[in-house]
Design an enzyme around this catalytic site. Structure first.
Site, PDB file in Angstrom:
ATOM      1  N   LYS A  53      32.264  33.242  32.561  1.00  0.00           N
ATOM      2  CA  LYS A  53      32.244  34.615  33.093  1.00  0.00           C
ATOM      3  C   LYS A  53      32.733  35.583  32.026  1.00  0.00           C
ATOM      4  O   LYS A  53      32.183  36.674  31.840  1.00  0.00           O
ATOM      5  CB  LYS A  53      33.136  34.704  34.337  1.00  0.00           C
ATOM      6  N   GLN A  97      39.726  33.019  40.708  1.00  0.00           N
ATOM      7  CA  GLN A  97      38.901  31.816  40.802  1.00  0.00           C
ATOM      8  C   GLN A  97      39.376  30.949  41.977  1.00  0.00           C
ATOM      9  O   GLN A  97      40.532  30.534  42.028  1.00  0.00           O
ATOM     10  CB  GLN A  97      38.993  31.035  39.469  1.00  0.00           C
ATOM     11  N   ASP A 120      33.441  39.840  43.896  1.00  0.00           N
ATOM     12  CA  ASP A 120      32.931  38.587  44.471  1.00  0.00           C
ATOM     13  C   ASP A 120      32.271  38.838  45.831  1.00  0.00           C
ATOM     14  O   ASP A 120      31.541  37.991  46.337  1.00  0.00           O
ATOM     15  CB  ASP A 120      34.110  37.608  44.689  1.00  0.00           C
TER      16      ASP A 120
END
Ligand code: NAP
Length: 283
Positions: A53, A97, A120
């Protein structure tokens, strides 16, 4: 018949080129989109995801920070860090994460991130907006699938989409996004009876079960579009949930694993971060 292969990898590269131009355009207005990724512990798979990422952000000229915390970080410490990032005007996207270690609640962390920085797309406020058909940050993998289908010129309206999977991460949101596009959506899951009787009816079959070779050519209607979301490691090799060789003889379009859905996920994360920066700066 041999299906047309939809390479998410190529599309992701094209989209990232477009984003690179968009980011440099924003830089001329003194807007610097920035993503902060937080990871707890040193799980190699999670570490490789977050590094990917970060590399992708840098490649399009976007600022990014990786905050690595020890696995024993307390929930309070993580919540305090998120609050600091929520208040930081130079930060536009925050991603923790998941999953976090067991002593921390995933849901508490998801809800602590400000919805305007929730790139997200997991915050209940953003999920609610998606459910009610409003513009918001959509979860990256489902959104990547939607963009792939559209770019491949697959018509969605009135199509019967069958999804294997009902997770909050993939199955449910991809169903919602396609329902918003006027598809007719069926979800299958581990308690579904006679799975093949459902999959055989799909104009578009999306497989997100995490079970290697769950679906093969005989489960697919002639001419269907097959999207394989699964990522499994079998004998050291990455493989999806669909037996590609038999499925491609029946389908009209199919995504491979790797080089299919996977690269689209990070691309949509970049997209969401740019969108967050533009929104915060009223662009
Ligand atoms: P998950 O949370 O484990 O959900 C799997 C879903 O599949 C569940 O709804 C489960 O049903 C259903 N299922 C499992 N076995 C089944 C079977 N034999 N028949 C019918 N349904 C079955 O997984 P996830 O997070 O949604 O991810 C799914 C897959 O996509 C995984 O392989 C994951 O690695 C991959 N993935 C890929 C990306 C990417 O970027 N390419 C991103 C995210 C996930 P129940 O609900 O009844 O348990």
């Amino acid at each position: 018949m041999s299906a047309e292969v939809i390479y998410g990898k190529q599309l992701a590269e094209d989209l990232r080129q477009e984003m690179k131009s968009e980011v440099s355009e924003l830089h001329t207005k003194d807007i610097r989109p920035k993503l902060v990724v937080v990871i707890l512990g040193e799980d190699p798979a999670s570490m490789s995801y977050v590094k990917g990422k970060q590399r992708a952000s840098e490649k399009i000229g976007m600022d990014s920070d990786l905050i690595e915390l020890p696995v024993e970080t307390s929930e309070r410490e993580l919540l305090d860090l998120i609050e600091k990032l929520n208040q930081d005007h130079t930060v536009h996207g925050i991603l923790v994460q998941l999953p976090v270690p067991d002593h921390i609640s995933d849901q508490k962390i998801i809800e602590a991130i400000h919805p305007d920085k929730d790139v997200d797309g997991f915050h209940p406020a953003n999920v609610g907006k998606m459910m009610t058909g409003q513009d918001t940050f959509y979860p990256c993998t489902p959104y990547g699938i939607l963009v792939m289908l559209k770019r491949a010129d697959i018509k969605l309206e009135g199509k019967h989409v069958v999804i294997i999977g009902r997770s909050n991460l993939v199955g449910k949101p991809v169903g919602q996004l396609l329902l918003n596009e006027n598809a007719t959506v069926t979800h299958c899951h581990s308690r579904t009876k006679h799975l093949q009787s459902h999959t055989k009816q799909a104009d578009i079959l999306i497989v997100a079960a995490g079970k290697p070779s769950l679906i093969s050519g005989e489960d697919i209607k002639e001419g269907a579009v097959v999207i394989d979301v699964g990522v499994n490691r079998v004998d050291g090799k990455l493989t999806g949930d669909v037996d590609f060789e038999s499925a491609k003889e029946v389908a009209s379009h199919i995504t491979p694993v790797p080089k299919g859905v996977g690269p689209m996920t990070i691309t949509m994360l970049l997209h969401n971060t740019i969108k967050a920066a533009k929104r915060i700066h009223n662009q």
